[in-house]
Write a protein that holds these residues in place. Structure first.
Motif, mmCIF file in Angstrom:
data_model
loop_
_atom_site.group_PDB
_atom_site.id
_atom_site.type_symbol
_atom_site.label_atom_id
_atom_site.label_comp_id
_atom_site.label_asym_id
_atom_site.label_seq_id
_atom_site.Cartn_x
_atom_site.Cartn_y
_atom_site.Cartn_z
ATOM 1 N N VAL A 1 -5.401 -55.521 -98.842
ATOM 2 C CA VAL A 1 -4.906 -54.466 -99.714
ATOM 3 C C VAL A 1 -5.991 -53.433 -99.940
ATOM 4 O O VAL A 1 -5.752 -52.233 -99.835
ATOM 5 C CB VAL A 1 -4.412 -55.050 -101.060
ATOM 6 C CG1 VAL A 1 -4.100 -53.954 -102.043
ATOM 7 C CG2 VAL A 1 -3.215 -55.925 -100.858
ATOM 8 N N GLU A 2 -7.187 -53.889 -100.242
ATOM 9 C CA GLU A 2 -8.265 -52.950 -100.534
ATOM 10 C C GLU A 2 -8.680 -52.163 -99.291
ATOM 11 O O GLU A 2 -8.850 -50.945 -99.362
ATOM 12 C CB GLU A 2 -9.464 -53.688 -101.104
ATOM 13 C CG GLU A 2 -9.219 -54.277 -102.463
ATOM 14 C CD GLU A 2 -10.373 -55.124 -102.950
ATOM 15 O OE1 GLU A 2 -11.375 -55.262 -102.226
ATOM 16 O OE2 GLU A 2 -10.259 -55.673 -104.052
ATOM 17 N N LEU A 3 -8.852 -52.851 -98.184
ATOM 18 C CA LEU A 3 -9.304 -52.177 -96.965
ATOM 19 C C LEU A 3 -8.219 -51.260 -96.409
ATOM 20 O O LEU A 3 -8.468 -50.084 -96.109
ATOM 21 C CB LEU A 3 -9.716 -53.208 -95.908
ATOM 22 C CG LEU A 3 -10.240 -52.646 -94.587
ATOM 23 C CD1 LEU A 3 -11.511 -51.849 -94.819
ATOM 24 C CD2 LEU A 3 -10.486 -53.760 -93.612
ATOM 25 N N ARG A 16 0.194 -40.907 -102.466
ATOM 26 C CA ARG A 16 0.711 -41.167 -103.819
ATOM 27 C C ARG A 16 1.159 -42.618 -103.984
ATOM 28 O O ARG A 16 0.819 -43.272 -104.958
ATOM 29 C CB ARG A 16 1.861 -40.224 -104.132
ATOM 30 C CG ARG A 16 1.413 -38.798 -104.341
ATOM 31 C CD ARG A 16 2.602 -37.913 -104.646
ATOM 32 N NE ARG A 16 2.242 -36.523 -104.628
ATOM 33 C CZ ARG A 16 2.062 -35.805 -105.738
ATOM 34 N NH1 ARG A 16 2.223 -36.358 -106.912
ATOM 35 N NH2 ARG A 16 1.722 -34.542 -105.646
ATOM 36 N N SER A 17 1.918 -43.121 -103.033
ATOM 37 C CA SER A 17 2.403 -44.500 -103.157
ATOM 38 C C SER A 17 1.270 -45.509 -102.967
ATOM 39 O O SER A 17 1.250 -46.546 -103.640
ATOM 40 C CB SER A 17 3.531 -44.762 -102.170
ATOM 41 O OG SER A 17 3.098 -44.525 -100.857
ATOM 42 N N VAL A 18 0.322 -45.213 -102.089
ATOM 43 C CA VAL A 18 -0.815 -46.117 -101.887
ATOM 44 C C VAL A 18 -1.689 -46.132 -103.137
ATOM 45 O O VAL A 18 -2.152 -47.199 -103.569
ATOM 46 C CB VAL A 18 -1.629 -45.702 -100.641
ATOM 47 C CG1 VAL A 18 -2.928 -46.466 -100.555
ATOM 48 C CG2 VAL A 18 -0.811 -45.910 -99.384
ATOM 49 N N ALA A 19 -1.914 -44.977 -103.745
ATOM 50 C CA ALA A 19 -2.715 -44.928 -104.962
ATOM 51 C C ALA A 19 -2.037 -45.697 -106.097
ATOM 52 O O ALA A 19 -2.701 -46.389 -106.876
ATOM 53 C CB ALA A 19 -2.960 -43.484 -105.375
ATOM 54 N N PHE A 25 -2.744 -53.087 -108.284
ATOM 55 C CA PHE A 25 -3.609 -54.161 -107.801
ATOM 56 C C PHE A 25 -4.885 -54.256 -108.632
ATOM 57 O O PHE A 25 -5.318 -55.356 -109.010
ATOM 58 C CB PHE A 25 -3.960 -53.918 -106.327
ATOM 59 C CG PHE A 25 -4.912 -54.918 -105.761
ATOM 60 C CD1 PHE A 25 -4.462 -56.166 -105.363
ATOM 61 C CD2 PHE A 25 -6.246 -54.614 -105.614
ATOM 62 C CE1 PHE A 25 -5.339 -57.102 -104.836
ATOM 63 C CE2 PHE A 25 -7.129 -55.535 -105.090
ATOM 64 C CZ PHE A 25 -6.681 -56.788 -104.696
ATOM 65 N N SER A 26 -5.493 -53.120 -108.953
ATOM 66 C CA SER A 26 -6.731 -53.111 -109.718
ATOM 67 C C SER A 26 -6.514 -53.607 -111.144
ATOM 68 O O SER A 26 -7.332 -54.354 -111.689
ATOM 69 C CB SER A 26 -7.324 -51.699 -109.732
ATOM 70 O OG SER A 26 -8.525 -51.670 -110.446
ATOM 71 N N LEU A 27 -5.414 -53.200 -111.749
ATOM 72 C CA LEU A 27 -5.116 -53.666 -113.098
ATOM 73 C C LEU A 27 -4.795 -55.158 -113.107
ATOM 74 O O LEU A 27 -5.228 -55.886 -114.018
ATOM 75 C CB LEU A 27 -3.957 -52.863 -113.682
ATOM 76 C CG LEU A 27 -3.717 -53.034 -115.168
ATOM 77 C CD1 LEU A 27 -4.938 -52.598 -115.966
ATOM 78 C CD2 LEU A 27 -2.511 -52.241 -115.593
ATOM 79 N N ALA A 28 -4.088 -55.631 -112.084
ATOM 80 C CA ALA A 28 -3.794 -57.064 -111.986
ATOM 81 C C ALA A 28 -5.073 -57.877 -111.791
ATOM 82 O O ALA A 28 -5.219 -58.961 -112.365
ATOM 83 C CB ALA A 28 -2.823 -57.323 -110.843
ATOM 84 N N ALA A 51 -11.013 -48.390 -115.476
ATOM 85 C CA ALA A 51 -11.407 -47.022 -115.115
ATOM 86 C C ALA A 51 -10.980 -46.684 -113.689
ATOM 87 O O ALA A 51 -10.512 -45.569 -113.420
ATOM 88 C CB ALA A 51 -12.917 -46.858 -115.271
ATOM 89 N N ILE A 52 -11.124 -47.619 -112.777
ATOM 90 C CA ILE A 52 -10.679 -47.409 -111.401
ATOM 91 C C ILE A 52 -9.170 -47.217 -111.362
ATOM 92 O O ILE A 52 -8.658 -46.355 -110.627
ATOM 93 C CB ILE A 52 -11.128 -48.586 -110.511
ATOM 94 C CG1 ILE A 52 -12.640 -48.566 -110.332
ATOM 95 C CG2 ILE A 52 -10.438 -48.548 -109.156
ATOM 96 C CD1 ILE A 52 -13.199 -49.801 -109.675
ATOM 97 N N THR A 53 -8.453 -47.983 -112.175
ATOM 98 C CA THR A 53 -7.003 -47.819 -112.273
ATOM 99 C C THR A 53 -6.655 -46.406 -112.722
ATOM 100 O O THR A 53 -5.731 -45.786 -112.182
ATOM 101 C CB THR A 53 -6.412 -48.854 -113.250
ATOM 102 O OG1 THR A 53 -6.696 -50.153 -112.764
ATOM 103 C CG2 THR A 53 -4.918 -48.673 -113.411
ATOM 104 N N GLY A 54 -7.385 -45.892 -113.685
ATOM 105 C CA GLY A 54 -7.164 -44.519 -114.141
ATOM 106 C C GLY A 54 -7.389 -43.500 -113.039
ATOM 107 O O GLY A 54 -6.630 -42.541 -112.901
ATOM 108 N N GLY A 55 -8.407 -43.707 -112.231
ATOM 109 C CA GLY A 55 -8.651 -42.811 -111.108
ATOM 110 C C GLY A 55 -7.531 -42.844 -110.089
ATOM 111 O O GLY A 55 -7.119 -41.807 -109.561
ATOM 112 N N PHE A 56 -7.019 -44.028 -109.814
ATOM 113 C CA PHE A 56 -5.887 -44.140 -108.887
ATOM 114 C C PHE A 56 -4.644 -43.470 -109.448
ATOM 115 O O PHE A 56 -3.872 -42.853 -108.717
ATOM 116 C CB PHE A 56 -5.594 -45.600 -108.560
ATOM 117 C CG PHE A 56 -6.550 -46.223 -107.581
ATOM 118 C CD1 PHE A 56 -6.955 -45.554 -106.444
ATOM 119 C CD2 PHE A 56 -7.031 -47.501 -107.795
ATOM 120 C CE1 PHE A 56 -7.827 -46.125 -105.545
ATOM 121 C CE2 PHE A 56 -7.906 -48.086 -106.900
ATOM 122 C CZ PHE A 56 -8.305 -47.395 -105.769
ATOM 123 N N LEU A 57 -4.428 -43.581 -110.767
ATOM 124 C CA LEU A 57 -3.263 -42.940 -111.371
ATOM 125 C C LEU A 57 -3.378 -41.417 -111.343
ATOM 126 O O LEU A 57 -2.376 -40.718 -111.167
ATOM 127 C CB LEU A 57 -3.065 -43.447 -112.805
ATOM 128 C CG LEU A 57 -2.609 -44.898 -112.917
ATOM 129 C CD1 LEU A 57 -2.555 -45.324 -114.375
ATOM 130 C CD2 LEU A 57 -1.269 -45.101 -112.239
#
Length: 74
Positions: A1-3, A16-19, A25-28, A51-57
């Protein structure tokens, strides 16, 4: 998932859908693995993942840039 998700984001394909998928995934991962808030190190890692989740959003809401595959496709 990450790679795979990271490579798709770099290329700008379905960004958009990947982010959004990477944000979930990051929040989980934060909730599942960094839930011992008594340990300061775990709290730091939990907040890092949030914080990473926020960046993805932000990326999911704003979309990819002009040089992405999505922008070239129309």
């Amino acid at each position: 998932v990450e790679l795979g998700g990271g490579l798709l984001l770099i290329a700008g394909y379905q960004a958009r859908s990947v982010a959004l998928a990477l944000a979930i995934f990051s929040l989980a991962a934060a909730v599942s693995f960094h839930n011992n808030f008594a340990d300061q190190n775990q709290m730091i890692h939990f907040l890092k993942n949030v914080a990473i989740t926020g960046g993805f959003l932000v990326l999911a809401s704003s979309g990819p840039g002009a040089y992405s595959i999505d922008a070239r496709r129309g």
